[in-house]
Motif scaffolding. Structure first.
Motif, short mmCIF file in Angstrom:
data_model
loop_
_atom_site.label_atom_id
_atom_site.label_comp_id
_atom_site.label_asym_id
_atom_site.label_seq_id
_atom_site.Cartn_x
_atom_site.Cartn_y
_atom_site.Cartn_z
N VAL A 1 0.65 -11.32 -3.97
CA VAL A 1 1.31 -10.55 -2.92
C VAL A 1 2.65 -10.02 -3.41
N ARG A 2 3.39 -10.82 -4.17
CA ARG A 2 4.66 -10.33 -4.73
C ARG A 2 4.41 -9.14 -5.65
N SER A 3 3.33 -9.22 -6.43
CA SER A 3 2.99 -8.11 -7.31
C SER A 3 2.64 -6.86 -6.52
N LEU A 4 1.89 -7.02 -5.42
CA LEU A 4 1.53 -5.89 -4.57
C LEU A 4 2.78 -5.23 -3.97
N VAL A 5 3.74 -6.08 -3.59
CA VAL A 5 4.97 -5.54 -3.02
C VAL A 5 5.73 -4.73 -4.08
N ARG A 6 5.75 -5.24 -5.31
CA ARG A 6 6.43 -4.52 -6.40
C ARG A 6 5.75 -3.19 -6.69
N LEU A 7 4.43 -3.15 -6.50
CA LEU A 7 3.66 -1.94 -6.80
C LEU A 7 3.66 -0.94 -5.65
#
Length: 315
Positions: A246-252
């Motif tokens: 989820v953190r990666s999705l937010v960064r993307l």
């Protein structure tokens, strides 16, 4: 070289028609063996090239041309699989099998200008879902060929042995080993409607930036893998765990801000695609176990997106 039968030729030469009718079977076999439509097309073209290189008398002496074509194509796939293991060791990032759309969404063309016969499209069933193909990638070439030929295409072990170059007993062991790998990795069956609902909820939560909803849809040990092939920026290693993903999705989020996310069937199961100006730039496949997403595979390598539709008619 593309070999296609023309209606007039088929009427004049029933033998040619029978030979060309094997093409779909060969494409289906080669894609499952290789996990790459481009490689499957090349193998089938080479198989037909070898058939037509035979003297006519030798062709006439072959009792079952279909069996001959299958044997040649399978052996070519075995060679490709052996060399592919070396190529994929140097592949930038993770390697994911080439995703396929539904037949109605298939572009009838290749990047090299060759027209793809609609009859050659791969039949969608459980043996081509992404989770299944990923497990096949963990097998040795001989295991993969023995398992696909016997368990999926129902060839006898005597026939498999002739193709693989081992005894029927050895081929039985290869298929049994492959079966154990499949069982160990297989998620419990989830109804298609439930999978579609969970993928739709994931899409909506992603678009709404609802972090709690996203975490709730992911298995705590979920794995996300991206494949850019070194041609586009992508994560070089799998991302493990719901919160990390989820953190990666937010960064993307900024990267996806100008993209349109659409629900699509990916390898016979509910998935998503991302389009920019009507062109598909990402295909996302999921494995759902129960009411949680267990695996996410994102393909961004343009070479693997050739069959996907472009154009507003499918928005």
């Amino acid at each position: 070289m593309t070999i296609q039968s023309e209606p007039g030729h088929a009427r004049l030469d029933p033998g040619l028609s029978a030979i060309m009718n094997e093409r779909r079977q060969l494409i289906n076999l080669a894609y499952r063996l290789l996990g790459s439509l481009a490689d499957a097309e090349d193998v089938v073209q080479e198989t037909y090239a070898r058939w037509y290189a035979l003297p006519r008398q030798q062709q006439d002496d072959i009792a079952s041309p279909g069996a001959w074509l299958t044997k040649v194509a399978s052996r070519l796939c075995l060679n490709v699989l052996s060399s592919a293991r070396v190529r994929r060791e140097t592949y930038v990032g993770e390697w994911i099998p080439e995703p396929l759309p539904e037949p109605t969404e298939w572009i009838t063309g290749r990047s090299d200008g060759i027209t793809v016969d609609p009859a050659d499209r791969v039949t969608l069933d459980e043996s081509i879902n992404m989770a299944f193909l990923v497990v096949l990638e963990s097998m040795t070439p001989a295991e993969r060929v023995a398992f696909i030929l016997h368990d999926v295409f129902r060839y006898s072990f005597a026939e498999v042995a002739e193709i693989v170059g081992r005894t029927p007993a050895a081929c039985r062991q290869l298929a049994s080993s492959a079966r154990r790998r499949i069982r160990a990795a297989q998620a419990p069956a989830t109804p298609a409607a439930q999978q579609a609902r969970i993928v739709r909820d994931f899409k909506q939560a992603w678009e709404a930036k609802d972090i709690d909803a996203l975490v709730g849809l992911l298995d705590p040990n979920v794995t996300a893998i991206s494949d850019g092939g070194g041609l586009v920026s992508t994560a070089l290693r799998p991302i493990q765990g719901a919160e990390q993903i989820v953190r990666s999705l937010v960064r993307l989020e900024g990267r996806f801000r100008n993209l349109t996310i659409l629900e699509r069937t990916v390898n016979g199961q509910p998935g998503l695609i991302a389009q920019q100006d009507g062109v598909t730039v990402s295909v996302i496949a999921f494995e759902v176990a129960g009411d949680r997403i267990r695996h996410i595979w994102t393909v961004r390598n343009p070479e693997k997106l050739r069959p996907w539709t472009v154009g507003p008619q499918h928005q």
